[in-house]
Design a protein around this motif. Structure first.
Motif, PDB file in Angstrom:
ATOM      1  N   THR A 230       0.901  -1.320   0.104  1.00 17.43           N
ATOM      2  CA  THR A 230      -0.102  -0.012  -0.002  1.00 17.43           C
ATOM      3  C   THR A 230       0.976   1.292  -0.107  1.00 17.43           C
ATOM      4  O   THR A 230       1.979   1.444   0.312  1.00 17.43           O
ATOM      5  N   THR A 231       0.295   2.335  -0.405  1.00 15.87           N
ATOM      6  CA  THR A 231       0.956   3.517  -0.618  1.00 15.87           C
ATOM      7  C   THR A 231      -0.031   4.675  -0.645  1.00 15.87           C
ATOM      8  O   THR A 231      -1.323   4.494  -0.441  1.00 15.87           O
ATOM      9  N   ASN A 232       0.527   6.074   0.091  1.00 18.84           N
ATOM     10  CA  ASN A 232      -0.228   7.228   0.074  1.00 18.84           C
ATOM     11  C   ASN A 232      -0.090   8.173  -0.842  1.00 18.84           C
ATOM     12  O   ASN A 232      -0.435   9.317  -1.052  1.00 18.84           O
ATOM     13  N   VAL A 233       0.794   7.578  -2.212  1.00 16.79           N
ATOM     14  CA  VAL A 233       1.148   8.602  -3.213  1.00 16.79           C
ATOM     15  C   VAL A 233       0.259   7.686  -4.332  1.00 16.79           C
ATOM     16  O   VAL A 233       0.493   6.641  -4.880  1.00 16.79           O
ATOM     17  N   HIS A 234      -0.636   8.390  -4.960  1.00 10.74           N
ATOM     18  CA  HIS A 234      -1.379   8.260  -6.090  1.00 10.74           C
ATOM     19  C   HIS A 234      -1.687   9.158  -7.291  1.00 10.74           C
ATOM     20  O   HIS A 234      -2.356   9.971  -7.433  1.00 10.74           O
ATOM     21  N   PRO A 235      -0.311   9.003  -8.039  1.00  8.47           N
ATOM     22  CA  PRO A 235      -0.288  10.103  -9.122  1.00  8.47           C
ATOM     23  C   PRO A 235      -1.577   9.987 -10.226  1.00  8.47           C
ATOM     24  O   PRO A 235      -2.122   8.751 -10.589  1.00  8.47           O
ATOM     25  N   VAL A 236      -2.258  11.044 -10.435  1.00 11.59           N
ATOM     26  CA  VAL A 236      -3.309  11.078 -11.499  1.00 11.59           C
ATOM     27  C   VAL A 236      -3.070  12.148 -12.644  1.00 11.59           C
ATOM     28  O   VAL A 236      -2.614  13.244 -12.284  1.00 11.59           O
ATOM     29  N   ASP A 237      -2.804  11.966 -13.834  1.00 14.29           N
ATOM     30  CA  ASP A 237      -2.398  12.991 -14.680  1.00 14.29           C
ATOM     31  C   ASP A 237      -3.558  13.812 -15.036  1.00 14.29           C
ATOM     32  O   ASP A 237      -4.537  13.505 -15.632  1.00 14.29           O
ATOM     33  N   GLY A 238      -3.408  15.201 -14.628  1.00  9.73           N
ATOM     34  CA  GLY A 238      -4.353  16.114 -14.835  1.00  9.73           C
ATOM     35  C   GLY A 238      -4.315  16.906 -16.292  1.00  9.73           C
ATOM     36  O   GLY A 238      -5.142  17.849 -16.529  1.00  9.73           O
ATOM     37  N   GLY A 239      -3.394  16.407 -17.115  1.00 13.26           N
ATOM     38  CA  GLY A 239      -2.953  17.200 -18.370  1.00 13.26           C
ATOM     39  C   GLY A 239      -2.003  18.264 -18.331  1.00 13.26           C
ATOM     40  O   GLY A 239      -1.631  18.620 -17.267  1.00 13.26           O
ATOM     41  N   ALA A 240      -1.646  18.424 -19.608  1.00 11.25           N
ATOM     42  CA  ALA A 240      -0.459  19.210 -19.792  1.00 11.25           C
ATOM     43  C   ALA A 240      -0.964  20.589 -19.409  1.00 11.25           C
ATOM     44  O   ALA A 240      -2.161  21.092 -19.467  1.00 11.25           O
ATOM     45  N   ARG A 241       0.153  21.482 -18.863  1.00  6.58           N
ATOM     46  CA  ARG A 241      -0.171  22.802 -18.540  1.00  6.58           C
ATOM     47  C   ARG A 241       1.004  23.589 -18.759  1.00  6.58           C
ATOM     48  O   ARG A 241       2.290  23.148 -18.791  1.00  6.58           O
ATOM     49  N   PRO A 242       0.998  24.964 -18.414  1.00  6.12           N
ATOM     50  CA  PRO A 242       2.339  25.732 -18.396  1.00  6.12           C
ATOM     51  C   PRO A 242       3.312  25.194 -17.652  1.00  6.12           C
ATOM     52  O   PRO A 242       2.858  24.880 -16.540  1.00  6.12           O
ATOM     53  N   ASN A 243       4.691  24.993 -17.950  1.00  6.31           N
ATOM     54  CA  ASN A 243       5.550  24.514 -17.368  1.00  6.31           C
ATOM     55  C   ASN A 243       5.572  23.129 -16.867  1.00  6.31           C
ATOM     56  O   ASN A 243       6.372  22.685 -15.990  1.00  6.31           O
ATOM     57  N   ALA A 244       4.750  22.324 -17.680  1.00  8.04           N
ATOM     58  CA  ALA A 244       4.585  20.887 -17.281  1.00  8.04           C
ATOM     59  C   ALA A 244       3.953  20.213 -18.646  1.00  8.04           C
ATOM     60  O   ALA A 244       2.779  19.768 -18.807  1.00  8.04           O
ATOM     61  N   THR A 245       4.695  20.374 -19.763  1.00  3.62           N
ATOM     62  CA  THR A 245       4.167  19.847 -21.179  1.00  3.62           C
ATOM     63  C   THR A 245       4.596  18.687 -21.706  1.00  3.62           C
ATOM     64  O   THR A 245       4.339  18.308 -22.690  1.00  3.62           O
ATOM     65  N   GLY A 246       5.298  18.094 -20.613  1.00  2.65           N
ATOM     66  CA  GLY A 246       5.833  16.790 -21.156  1.00  2.65           C
ATOM     67  C   GLY A 246       4.576  15.480 -21.505  1.00  2.65           C
ATOM     68  O   GLY A 246       3.577  15.814 -21.261  1.00  2.65           O
ATOM     69  N   LYS A 247       5.041  14.341 -21.804  1.00  2.00           N
ATOM     70  CA  LYS A 247       4.572  13.245 -21.914  1.00  2.00           C
ATOM     71  C   LYS A 247       4.384  12.091 -20.881  1.00  2.00           C
ATOM     72  O   LYS A 247       5.672  11.906 -20.300  1.00  2.00           O
ATOM     73  N   SER A 248       3.365  11.696 -20.366  1.00  2.64           N
ATOM     74  CA  SER A 248       3.400  10.915 -19.408  1.00  2.64           C
ATOM     75  C   SER A 248       3.097   9.458 -19.961  1.00  2.64           C
ATOM     76  O   SER A 248       2.586   9.091 -21.387  1.00  2.64           O
ATOM     77  N   SER A 249       3.280   8.340 -19.295  1.00  2.00           N
ATOM     78  CA  SER A 249       3.347   6.756 -19.745  1.00  2.00           C
ATOM     79  C   SER A 249       2.778   6.129 -18.646  1.00  2.00           C
ATOM     80  O   SER A 249       3.052   6.319 -17.434  1.00  2.00           O
TER      81      SER A 249
END
Length: 312
Positions: A230-249
């Motif tokens: 178990t973990t308390n870190v749960h990333p969810v991609d909220g979409g590209a935005r200024p200064n965070a425009t890279g691609k997720s996988s």
């Protein structure tokens, strides 16, 4: 006779006076029929235009030059003050002594065989234990764990995780009893293959090509049995935005959650963390070696960030 001379003298004096008047009038008018266009007085300039203009520096070019200079001095990221109350990121450990994988490995022609067992050590590091090694080949034999399987006969180019010479061949040292697989990563299940290859020191005319240095002798998938965590870190991609425009996988994810992110130009660590619903503290925990530069904490373009808490 004298009257005529007087009239002629008066006439000459009048003519001279008229000529002189024309010359004076022309001069005071500031023009001359003998002066070309380049001889006219230069137009008067204001004091602002009298001095040559100094080229103005392009602010964007200056900022780019400053960023290039600063990028040569990486530093450890710092969390923003508003994250002070954020909980520390955690992931549950795998119990010490857990057996994560165990199998016999045999080369296609049966010339190499051994048994391996991966168990969690006292410090939480998965450790491969080697037993029962036997080989009929005239060269030393080694094994390693890889994420992407090569084919038998390929030349190995990356020696993977847990690379170990097991023995065989003249003068080969005895294999160690165990090898730590990946210190710092509790879960080795991303390593999908165990590979056996020739550890010959150099090529020789008497050595068959198929057992030459680095030649793959056997490839076998690894079946892992890792306890649920178990973990308390749960990333969810909220979409590209200024200064965070890279691609997720989401490669390797079982639920579609992002597992990696490739940094784009102008990315800032705070903006990237915000894109995935994480704190800067979370992102640094996921990537202990990440560095930034500049006061705004720019990230290095084309770096791959881990977003999977179970692969940190």
């Amino acid at each position: 006779m004298h009257h005529g001379d007087g009239l002629q003298g008066n006439s000459r004096r009048l003519t001279a006076a008229l000529v002189l008047a024309v010359v004076v009038t022309t001069a005071t008018a500031g023009c001359s029929l003998l002066r070309g266009p380049d001889e006219f007085p230069a137009p008067q300039r204001s004091s602002a235009s009298a001095a040559p203009r100094t080229p103005q520096a392009d602010p964007s070019a200056s900022a780019e030059a400053r960023r290039i200079s600063e990028s040569a001095s990486p530093r450890t990221p710092t969390a923003v003050p508003t994250e002070a109350a954020a909980p520390d990121p955690t992931v549950s450990p795998i119990p010490v002594g857990s057996v994560l994988s165990e199998a016999d490995v045999v080369s296609p022609k049966g010339s190499v065989r051994f048994h391996y067992r991966v168990v969690v050590g006292a410090d939480g590091t998965p450790t491969a234990q080697w037993t029962g090694f036997a080989s009929t080949l005239p060269v030393p034999v080694a094994t390693t764990f890889l994420e992407t399987p090569p084919s038998v006969g390929d030349g190995i180019t990356w020696h993977g995780v847990g690379d170990t010479t097991l023995g065989g061949g003249p003068g080969a040292a005895a294999a160690p009893a165990s090898t730590a697989l990946d210190p710092g990563r509790a879960d080795p299940s991303w390593l999908g293959t165990i590979v056996v290859y020739s550890a010959a020191a150099s090529a020789s005319p008497d050595l068959p090509v198929e057992i030459g240095p680095g030649k793959v002798l056997a490839v076998q998938p690894v079946r892992w049995s890792v306890p649920a965590r178990t973990t308390n870190v749960h990333p969810v991609d909220g979409g590209a935005r200024p200064n965070a425009t890279g691609k997720s996988s989401s490669e390797g994810s079982t639920d579609g959650a992002p597992t990696a992110y490739r940094i784009a130009s102008e990315d800032l660590i705070g903006a990237v963390a915000n894109r995935f619903g994480l704190s800067v503290k979370d992102l640094v925990w996921l990537n202990p070696d990440v560095t930034v530069y500049g006061d705004q904490q720019y990230l290095y373009e084309d770096t791959l960030l881990n977003l999977d808490p179970f692969r940190r």
